[in-house]
Design a protein around this motif. Structure first.
Motif, mmCIF file in Angstrom:
data_model
loop_
_atom_site.group_PDB
_atom_site.id
_atom_site.type_symbol
_atom_site.label_atom_id
_atom_site.label_comp_id
_atom_site.label_asym_id
_atom_site.label_seq_id
_atom_site.Cartn_x
_atom_site.Cartn_y
_atom_site.Cartn_z
ATOM 1 N N ALA A 143 40.478 -18.801 147.336
ATOM 2 C CA ALA A 143 39.374 -18.542 146.414
ATOM 3 C C ALA A 143 39.852 -18.302 144.979
ATOM 4 O O ALA A 143 39.087 -18.474 144.036
ATOM 5 C CB ALA A 143 38.575 -17.337 146.891
ATOM 6 N N MET A 144 41.100 -17.868 144.806
ATOM 7 C CA MET A 144 41.643 -17.609 143.472
ATOM 8 C C MET A 144 43.062 -18.160 143.426
ATOM 9 O O MET A 144 44.015 -17.466 143.756
ATOM 10 C CB MET A 144 41.622 -16.115 143.142
ATOM 11 N N THR A 157 45.276 -17.073 146.512
ATOM 12 C CA THR A 157 44.407 -17.248 147.678
ATOM 13 C C THR A 157 43.628 -18.544 147.487
ATOM 14 O O THR A 157 43.613 -19.121 146.398
ATOM 15 C CB THR A 157 43.395 -16.087 147.827
ATOM 16 N N GLN A 172 40.125 -12.206 148.346
ATOM 17 C CA GLN A 172 40.340 -12.609 146.962
ATOM 18 C C GLN A 172 40.644 -11.374 146.123
ATOM 19 O O GLN A 172 39.981 -10.344 146.268
ATOM 20 C CB GLN A 172 39.095 -13.297 146.429
#
Length: 168
Positions: free
Chosen positions: A132-133, A130, A164
């Motif tokens: 975010a990650m 993602t 996330q």
């Protein structure tokens, strides 16, 4: 196991056909012995107009089923028949070794992942990636989880970015 699973899958397909309002004809299958059986086995749900209940199927050591066409078919079509699949394996790579096509279907069709410490799996890390990650962070996280820790990735609503992954 495959015979039972195959019979279950056939029964779920028949249930879907019976509950489909656009299906005006009923075609008996190999497992139906007579017209009497098909009439008496139609679910009461059909007459009440309610959706048939969700069927949950749990596969333990799913890699052993990856070599069959049945797993691929279930991954592709299960939601349309009111089936929820839970697939368990100690090493996702075993599925890829058994049948790469089934492994790709699994990554594309499964929306909720609960993963413990596993050796690096590039495709799995890519699937869980993602904004975010990112993939590299996921790979590090998967390789560093302690016993009893899990990385969870949940589905998102349509046209909403996936949340996330988080640790439990």
């Amino acid at each position: 196991t495959l015979v039972v699973l195959s019979n279950l899958w056939s029964a779920l397909k028949r249930r879907q056909q019976r509950n489909d309002p656009t299906n005006n004809s009923h075609t008996p299958t190999d497992t139906e012995d007579s017209d009497e059986q098909s009439e008496t086995s139609a679910p009461e749900v059909q007459s009440s107009g309610q959706e048939p209940p969700l069927v949950n199927v749990y596969f333990e050591e799913v890699a052993s089923l990856a070599t069959t066409d049945l797993l691929s078919e279930m991954l592709d079509q299960s939601r349309s028949f009111g089936v929820s699949l839970t697939l368990a394996t100690q090493f996702p790579g075993q599925i890829k070794e058994a049948d790469e096509g089934a492994y790709k279907r699994l990554l594309n069709n499964v929306s909720t992942f609960v993963i413990g410490n596993i050796p690096v799996d590039e495709h799995l890390a890519e699937r869980l990636d993602t904004a975010a990650m990112p993939r590299q962070q996921i790979k590090r996280k998967l390789g560093s989880l302690a016993s009893g820790q899990w990385l969870v990735s949940l589905p998102s609503e349509y046209r909403v970015p996936e949340p996330q992954p988080f640790e439990v």
